[in-house]
Write a protein that holds these residues in place. Structure first.
Motif, PDB file in Angstrom:
ATOM      1  N   MET A  79      13.396 -26.453 119.290  1.00  0.00           N
ATOM      2  CA  MET A  79      14.681 -25.928 118.825  1.00  0.00           C
ATOM      3  C   MET A  79      15.309 -24.988 119.846  1.00  0.00           C
ATOM      4  O   MET A  79      15.967 -24.006 119.494  1.00  0.00           O
ATOM      5  CB  MET A  79      14.488 -25.203 117.489  1.00  0.00           C
ATOM      6  CG  MET A  79      14.199 -26.113 116.319  1.00  0.00           C
ATOM      7  SD  MET A  79      15.618 -27.125 115.842  1.00  0.00           S
ATOM      8  CE  MET A  79      16.758 -25.883 115.244  1.00  0.00           C
ATOM      9  N   LYS A 114      17.305 -20.528 114.488  1.00  0.00           N
ATOM     10  CA  LYS A 114      15.959 -20.828 113.997  1.00  0.00           C
ATOM     11  C   LYS A 114      15.218 -19.548 113.623  1.00  0.00           C
ATOM     12  O   LYS A 114      14.599 -19.471 112.546  1.00  0.00           O
ATOM     13  CB  LYS A 114      15.165 -21.587 115.062  1.00  0.00           C
ATOM     14  CG  LYS A 114      13.726 -21.907 114.664  1.00  0.00           C
ATOM     15  CD  LYS A 114      12.843 -22.181 115.857  1.00  0.00           C
ATOM     16  CE  LYS A 114      12.551 -20.897 116.627  1.00  0.00           C
ATOM     17  NZ  LYS A 114      11.582 -21.100 117.721  1.00  0.00           N
ATOM     18  N   GLN A 163       9.721 -25.115 109.258  1.00  0.00           N
ATOM     19  CA  GLN A 163       9.437 -25.744 110.551  1.00  0.00           C
ATOM     20  C   GLN A 163       8.124 -26.512 110.461  1.00  0.00           C
ATOM     21  O   GLN A 163       7.120 -25.984 109.977  1.00  0.00           O
ATOM     22  CB  GLN A 163       9.364 -24.697 111.656  1.00  0.00           C
ATOM     23  CG  GLN A 163       9.277 -25.307 113.061  1.00  0.00           C
ATOM     24  CD  GLN A 163       9.532 -24.278 114.140  1.00  0.00           C
ATOM     25  OE1 GLN A 163       9.133 -23.125 114.031  1.00  0.00           O
ATOM     26  NE2 GLN A 163      10.211 -24.686 115.207  1.00  0.00           N
TER      27      GLN A 163
END
Length: 416
Positions: A347, A354, A365
């Motif tokens: 990411m 995130k 995640q």
């Protein structure tokens, strides 16, 4: 001198590759055409590319409403400049950002006559900041961030970076981690604050289009008591990973359905073959009349610009480009609709978002196919957990949306 030498070496390459036009080059050399209005006491906002340009839309409009000064928006890339002319033509003058060379910067400042420079995210320009500071023109950095990679580079040249950072009147960092990095590198501790992430304000939802989508598709693809998974912005080989996990879930007797929305719709034909290899029937959403004619249907989104609205239908979302190393895609889109959202370990393109999402437990995640299957099964079987994650999504949006006002407060302190 080194910068000027590099400029002349690489300039022909950039022109040949259409990275810069001759008209843009003229502006980047400080030759500003002021035809149409006299530039005086302007508010200068600088962004690099399309992402930052979209980010500052609400901020720019609020500044336009609050102050009577003309707004200048400078961009670095051709694509951002083109979009800026379309998006901000009603209240701002659009130019290319000048080269950070002393004589060029002096020309640009003389042409723009700014009362303040507002920089989006992290653009540190030594000559520009030096010249503005000499004229007592405030410099404000909004939505500021320093990535892991940039921080490691900056630490090597910390004394040089400090000379630039201390010239900033205010720095509004996205979170405490970024704020501490700026201070470590030499920014003024008292005027470097956490003001939040304006990306949470940057989504633009067309409510009429959303309602039209609901009327057209919702009853076709959302079956009663079924859990709809939307896998968006997927890349190769993520479709196969998703399909393998989905097949195991389906074979276990769960009442689920799936939409796959590849990042590049031209890959649809290849994905159709993959879907068939797992025993499912692919149905393109551009052909809604074919929905419901076969068993074991999997829907494929084969159009551009519509994924955001399909996220609104989902019970669970997955955002691609993250299980395979493509840097990730925008997880804010499904989270905006308060959807429990899964994403992989890659990411880097959205590391700031995130971190905020994980810190608030508003997303999940996962590392691989096994974790994808396990987390999907957990969410499918636990409606209370899905509801709790939805509430966390709402809370994080509510908190982060204060960032626009926080950044405006900073600007108000610097502009008469």
């Amino acid at each position: 001198m080194v910068f000027i030498l590099g400029l002349f070496i690489y300039l022909p390459f950039y022109i040949r590759r259409k990275k810069i036009s001759l008209a843009a080059l003229k502006q980047k050399m400080g030759l500003i055409d002021k035809t149409g209005s006299k530039l005086q006491n302007t508010i200068w906002i600088h962004v690099v590319s399309v992402g930052e340009l979209i980010l500052i839309e609400k901020l720019a409009k609020r500044i336009h409403e609050l102050f009577g000064y003309e707004i200048i928006i400078t961009t670095t890339t051709l694509s951002a400049n083109k979009l800026a002319r379309k998006k901000y033509a009603g209240f701002a003058r659009i130019f290319f950002f000048p080269f950070d060379i002393s004589f060029v910067i002096k020309k640009a400042i003389s042409a723009f006559q700014p009362k303040i420079l507002i920089v989006a995210e992290t653009e540190l320009w030594p000559n520009l900041f030096y010249r503005l500071k000499k004229k007592n023109i405030p410099i404000v950095v909004v939505n500021a961030r320093i990535s892991d990679k940039a921080f490691n580079r900056y630490k090597i040249i910390r004394p040089f970076i400090r000379k630039t950072l201390v010239k900033c009147d205010y720095i509004g960092a996205q979170n405490k981690i970024y704020r501490d990095r700026f201070v470590y590198l030499g920014a003024n501790k008292a005027t470097t604050i956490v003001s939040g992430n304006m990306k949470f304000e940057s989504l633009d939802i067309d409510e009429n289009q959303l309602q039209n989508f609901r009327k057209k598709y919702l009853s076709l693809i959302k079956k009663e008591n079924s859990c709809l998974i939307v896998a968006g912005s997927t890349h190769n080989p993520e479709e196969e990973i998703i399909l393998a996990a989905y097949k195991e879930i389906k074979d276990s007797g769960k009442n689920v359905s799936l939409i796959i929305a590849p990042r590049h719709p031209e890959r649809i034909a290849a994905i159709e073959k993959t879907v068939k290899s797992y025993g499912f029937n692919p149905i393109k959403l551009s052909e809604p009349n074919k929905i419901g004619q076969q068993d074991n249907e999997i829907f494929l989104l084969d159009t551009m610009g519509e994924l955001l609205y399909f996220y609104s239908f989902s019970d669970i979302s997955f955002v691609g480009g993250s299980l395979a190393d493509y840097g990730g895609h925008n997880i804010l889109e499904p989270i905006f609709f308060l959807k429990p959202t899964l994403f992989g370990p890659y990411m880097t393109n959205f590391s700031d978002i995130k971190e905020t999402i994980l810190e608030n437990k508003a997303g999940v995640q996962i590392k691989n196919q096994t974790e994808l299957r396990e987390k999907l099964l957990e969410l499918i079987g636990n409606g209370a957990l899905r509801k709790e994650i939805s509430l966390r999504c709402a809370r994080v949006f509510e908190e982060e949306r204060k960032s626009l006002d926080e950044n405006l407060k900073i600007i108000l302190q610097c502009v008469d």
